[in-house]
Design a protein around this motif. Structure first.
Motif, short mmCIF file in Angstrom:
data_model
loop_
_atom_site.label_atom_id
_atom_site.label_comp_id
_atom_site.label_asym_id
_atom_site.label_seq_id
_atom_site.Cartn_x
_atom_site.Cartn_y
_atom_site.Cartn_z
N SER A 8 0.82 -1.20 0.00
CA SER A 8 0.00 0.00 0.00
C SER A 8 0.85 1.25 0.00
CB SER A 8 -0.94 -0.01 1.21
OG SER A 8 -0.22 0.34 2.35
N MET A 13 0.09 6.66 -6.26
CA MET A 13 -1.09 7.50 -6.12
C MET A 13 -0.97 8.69 -7.06
SD MET A 13 -1.94 7.28 -2.10
CE MET A 13 -0.30 7.14 -1.51
N SER A 15 -2.91 9.82 -9.05
CA SER A 15 -4.10 10.58 -9.32
C SER A 15 -4.04 11.95 -8.64
CB SER A 15 -5.31 9.82 -8.80
OG SER A 15 -5.11 9.55 -7.43
N ARG A 186 -4.16 -6.78 -5.76
CA ARG A 186 -4.43 -5.75 -4.76
C ARG A 186 -5.89 -5.80 -4.31
NH1 ARG A 186 -1.00 -1.32 -6.06
NH2 ARG A 186 -2.43 0.05 -5.01
N ASP A 187 -6.12 -5.27 -3.09
CA ASP A 187 -7.45 -5.38 -2.51
C ASP A 187 -8.55 -4.71 -3.35
OD1 ASP A 187 -6.68 -6.93 -0.45
OD2 ASP A 187 -6.70 -5.36 1.08
N PHE A 188 -8.21 -3.59 -4.01
CA PHE A 188 -9.29 -2.93 -4.74
C PHE A 188 -9.75 -3.77 -5.93
CE2 PHE A 188 -5.51 -0.81 -6.55
CZ PHE A 188 -5.75 -0.97 -7.90
N GLU A 206 -10.44 -0.55 -13.61
CA GLU A 206 -9.81 -0.55 -12.29
C GLU A 206 -8.29 -0.62 -12.39
OE1 GLU A 206 -11.32 -0.47 -9.23
OE2 GLU A 206 -13.42 -0.68 -9.81
N ASN A 210 -4.10 2.48 -13.34
CA ASN A 210 -2.99 2.49 -12.39
C ASN A 210 -1.66 2.14 -13.03
OD1 ASN A 210 -4.02 3.00 -9.54
ND2 ASN A 210 -5.51 1.56 -10.34
N ALA B 107 -5.08 -0.03 0.69
CA ALA B 107 -4.95 -0.85 -0.51
C ALA B 107 -6.30 -1.18 -1.12
CB ALA B 107 -4.21 -2.15 -0.18
N SER B 108 -7.38 -0.98 -0.35
CA SER B 108 -8.66 -1.49 -0.84
C SER B 108 -9.42 -0.47 -1.68
CB SER B 108 -9.52 -1.94 0.34
OG SER B 108 -9.82 -0.85 1.15
N LEU B 109 -8.92 0.76 -1.77
CA LEU B 109 -9.58 1.75 -2.60
C LEU B 109 -8.68 2.09 -3.78
CD1 LEU B 109 -10.80 4.15 0.24
CD2 LEU B 109 -11.98 2.20 -0.74
N ASN B 110 -9.26 2.10 -4.96
CA ASN B 110 -8.48 2.39 -6.17
C ASN B 110 -7.98 3.83 -6.11
OD1 ASN B 110 -7.50 2.78 -8.75
ND2 ASN B 110 -9.05 1.45 -9.66
N PRO B 111 -6.63 4.03 -6.08
CA PRO B 111 -6.11 5.39 -5.93
C PRO B 111 -6.46 6.31 -7.09
CG PRO B 111 -4.34 3.83 -6.39
CD PRO B 111 -5.57 3.03 -6.15
N ARG B 112 -6.88 5.74 -8.22
CA ARG B 112 -7.17 6.54 -9.40
C ARG B 112 -8.62 7.01 -9.47
NH1 ARG B 112 -3.80 8.49 -13.40
NH2 ARG B 112 -1.78 7.68 -12.89
N MET B 113 -9.44 6.58 -8.53
CA MET B 113 -10.86 6.91 -8.63
C MET B 113 -11.29 7.83 -7.50
SD MET B 113 -12.77 3.42 -9.56
CE MET B 113 -12.51 2.59 -11.11
N TYR B 156 -10.32 12.25 -3.75
CA TYR B 156 -9.61 10.98 -3.99
C TYR B 156 -9.25 10.33 -2.65
CZ TYR B 156 -9.27 11.90 -8.95
OH TYR B 156 -9.58 12.09 -10.26
N HIS B 158 -6.59 9.28 -1.26
CA HIS B 158 -5.42 9.70 -0.49
C HIS B 158 -5.68 10.95 0.32
CE1 HIS B 158 -4.95 12.36 -3.97
NE2 HIS B 158 -4.39 13.16 -3.10
#
Lengths: 297, 333
Positions: A8, A13, A15, A186-188, A206, A210, B107-113, B156, B158
């Motif tokens: 993680s 990141m 974005s 990965r979890d997402f 998804e 990335n 880790a469980s949330l898509n960093p791009r969304m 986002y 983060h």
């Protein structure tokens, strides 16, 4: 658990606006990348706009000024064995070479991304088969593959572009495959699976966003490669055919006069070098700037 | 639980084995039995705790129940329907009713969304006909339900703290109104102060939506506070299950005692004898014969090596997989 935490923190990141700014700051600090970017912008502007402003046409024969030396008269970069203006030819040739470079990059990126995504996402037999195919294609020295393919097709702009793209997509495929293979654990990605998302949704909505950063780097380097490959084949006579100029066939043309009119070879060579190193420097700069490991808090 | 409560999930003899090693050129595959014959059931509105140390197979149980991993054997029955081997297409219509909350909110949330897209994704997948405005409205409502504000939808992941991200993850899981939630260590990555908030949120949602939750954790204090019943897992098998109060007051399996003993005391004045487990959890590739816990058990007898002890009823709603009835084990504090 420690592993999950590590993954993680490595998360790209990208974005975030803040991360983009940091990436931009790192890119701007990269002197060579800035030089490369300037060279590319200059070349693209010159080739795109130049022919409209320059009074000479790349095909106009001016027999009185054959082998005119650079900086000696109206022809700033001199003229070739038929008295055609060298700057006009370099600009038109640049259009051809840069078009081939960008188009081949676009095609190879799309192919490589698609194959890499499929292979990385499905893994197993499908992934192994696809990646071993990639390895097999990589085993051919690309210049021979290119020449073999070029010998079979009618050499025109489209065919040359496709042939170059066909020898350049493998790098992208490998980069993307590795990225997707790690992202899908990965979890997402698991969360999307738990929601019942389709494979296409998980792959393209998804995971792929990335993996943009390494794709951008690989495709930038691919432009340089494509320009160089086009120069190779055109130099060897299988590429863009005269009288349409390309940087490669101008070199070919110039070798007869290397001792008497060296500028005919030096100038196209300089343009090729400028374009290729420019894209390579930009690629290196992007690689350093987009490296997510540098975003660790 | 109250008598006659409706069973929502029933798991029978669930097995999940992984084959490890064995490349193309090197043979010698071996089998890792992550889950080896686990049975339990959960009623509507009930929270079942699943505890055990790292590597005991808790996460594999959760993922296999949700069919995120293919079960090797056994039966999973959800709302009376056998879902052990149903196809992906058939599974798709059941997915909304069983959801997952992750341990690591980073880790469980898509960093791009954006959070709006993350929480709205379940609607995009299952109700694609829904208009943009309607989707945004429901996302906003859900964000409020979990204690965030609708305005957070444009940000986002983060930009949020760990606790807020965990709320986002819960919002995503609840978007399709599930009846059953697997919460895989949902608070162990959070600060203690934030843990309480997330736990209270889960308890509140359980009460409002009559959610059934499989609460996976290694933190006994949290489990004691949250769960109605607890199942203790060791090396792929359940070794004890009981109602929470009963288990804490009257543990019947030596492993449960050791877990209680390892939990930190809130009161330093109390002196207790600690049961220290020596060594690591044995490899699930090559587990001990008989009772899998015997290699670390201080009450082990020669007989323990002979056969795998089955779960036996030792009290009302209390089952233990220890062959010794003569032990008086230390309860939790």
């Amino acid at each position: 658990m420690a592993e999950a935490a590590q993954i993680s923190t490595n998360a790209p990141m990208t974005s975030s606006r803040r991360t983009y700014n940091r990436a931009l700051a790192r890119f701007v600090r990269h002197r060579l990348a800035l030089f490369g970017l300037a060279a590319i912008v200059l070349l693209v502007l010159l080739c795109a706009v130049g022919p409209y402003l320059w009074p000479y046409n790349d095909l106009r024969i001016d027999i009185r000024h054959r082998f005119a030396e650079p900086f000696s008269g109206a022809h700033i970069f001199g003229a070739d064995e038929l008295g055609r203006d060298l700057l006009a030819r370099l600009m038109t040739a640049g259009r051809v070479s840069l078009t081939v470079g960008f188009a081949a990059m676009a095609i190879s990126t799309v192919i490589g991304t698609f194959i890499g995504t499929i292979a990385g996402y499905f893994g197993g037999i499908v992934g192994t088969a696809l990646m071993r195919f990639v390895d097999a294609v990589l085993c051919f020295p690309s210049i021979f593959l290119l020449l073999a393919l070029a010998a079979f097709v009618q050499p025109n702009l489209l065919a040359i572009t496709l042939v170059i793209a066909a020898t350049a997509w493998m790098e992208v495929a490998r980069v993307v495959e590795a990225q997707i293979r790690s992202l899908r654990e990965r979890d997402f990605a698991v969360a999307a699976q738990a929601l019942g998302a389709s494979d296409a949704h998980i792959m393209f909505r998804e995971l792929l966003p990335n993996a943009i950063a390494p794709i951008v780097v690989a495709s930038t380097l691919n432009v340089a490669r494509a320009i160089l490959l086009e120069a190779y084949v055109s130099y060897l006579g299988y590429g863009i055919q005269p009288p349409t100029p390309s940087w490669g066939n101008m070199l070919n043309n110039a070798q007869e006069y290397l001792s008497t009119a060296p500028w005919l070879a030096l100038l196209p060579g300089l343009f090729i070098t400028l374009a290729v190193t420019g894209f390579n420097f930009v690629g290196d700069g992007l690689r350093d700037a987009l490296d997510p490991r540098l975003d660790l808090p | 639980m109250s008598v006659g409560a409706e069973t929502i999930l029933e798991v029978l003899e669930l097995r999940k084995w992984f084959s490890v090693g064995g490349g193309v050129l090197s043979g010698a595959k071996s089998t890792l039995k992550a889950v080896d014959g686990v049975s339990f059931s959960i009623n509507r509105g009930e929270i079942l705790g699943l505890v055990g140390e790292s590597g005991s197979g808790k996460t594999s149980v959760g993922r296999t129940i949700l069919r995120l991993a293919e079960p090797t054997g056994g039966t999973i029955r959800f709302r009376g329907q056998d879902i052990t081997h149903i196809s992906r297409g058939a599974l798709r219509s059941i997915r909304p009713k069983m959801q997952l909350v992750f341990q690591d909110p980073f880790a469980s949330l898509n960093p791009r969304m954006t959070v709006g897209r993350i929480v709205g994704a379940p609607l995009m997948i299952h109700e694609p006909g829904l208009g943009r405005a309607e989707r945004a409205r429901r996302v906003g409502e859900m964000l409020q339900t979990v204690g965030l504000s609708p305005g957070h939808a444009e940000r986002y992941p983060h930009e949020f703290s760990g606790g807020q991200r965990q709320r986002v993850g819960i919002a995503r899981a609840l978007m399709l109104a599930p009846e059953f939630l697997v919460a895989d260590e949902p608070v162990s990555a959070l600060d203690v102060s934030i843990q309480a908030q997330i736990i209270n949120l889960l308890l509140d949602l359980r009460a409002r939506l009559s959610l059934a939750i499989l609460f996976i954790s290694h933190d006994l204090a949290v489990v004691g506070h949250v769960c109605d019943r607890v199942a203790v897992m060791y090396l792929g098998r359940l070794v004890e299950t009981a109602a929470t109060a009963e288990l804490f007051a009257n543990p019947r399996h030596p492993y449960t005692e050791a877990l209680f003993s390892a939990a930190p005391d809130p009161d330093p004045e109390i002196k207790r004898t600690r049961v220290i487990l020596t060594g690591d959890i044995p490899s699930p590739i090559n587990p001990p014969t008989g009772c899998v816990f015997r290699t670390r058990c201080r009450y082990a007898l020669p007989a323990c090596a002979e056969a795998v002890p089955p779960l036996r009823t030792v009290g009302p709603g209390h089952q233990s997989a220890c062959i010794r009835d003569d032990l008086s084990l230390q309860p939790a504090i």
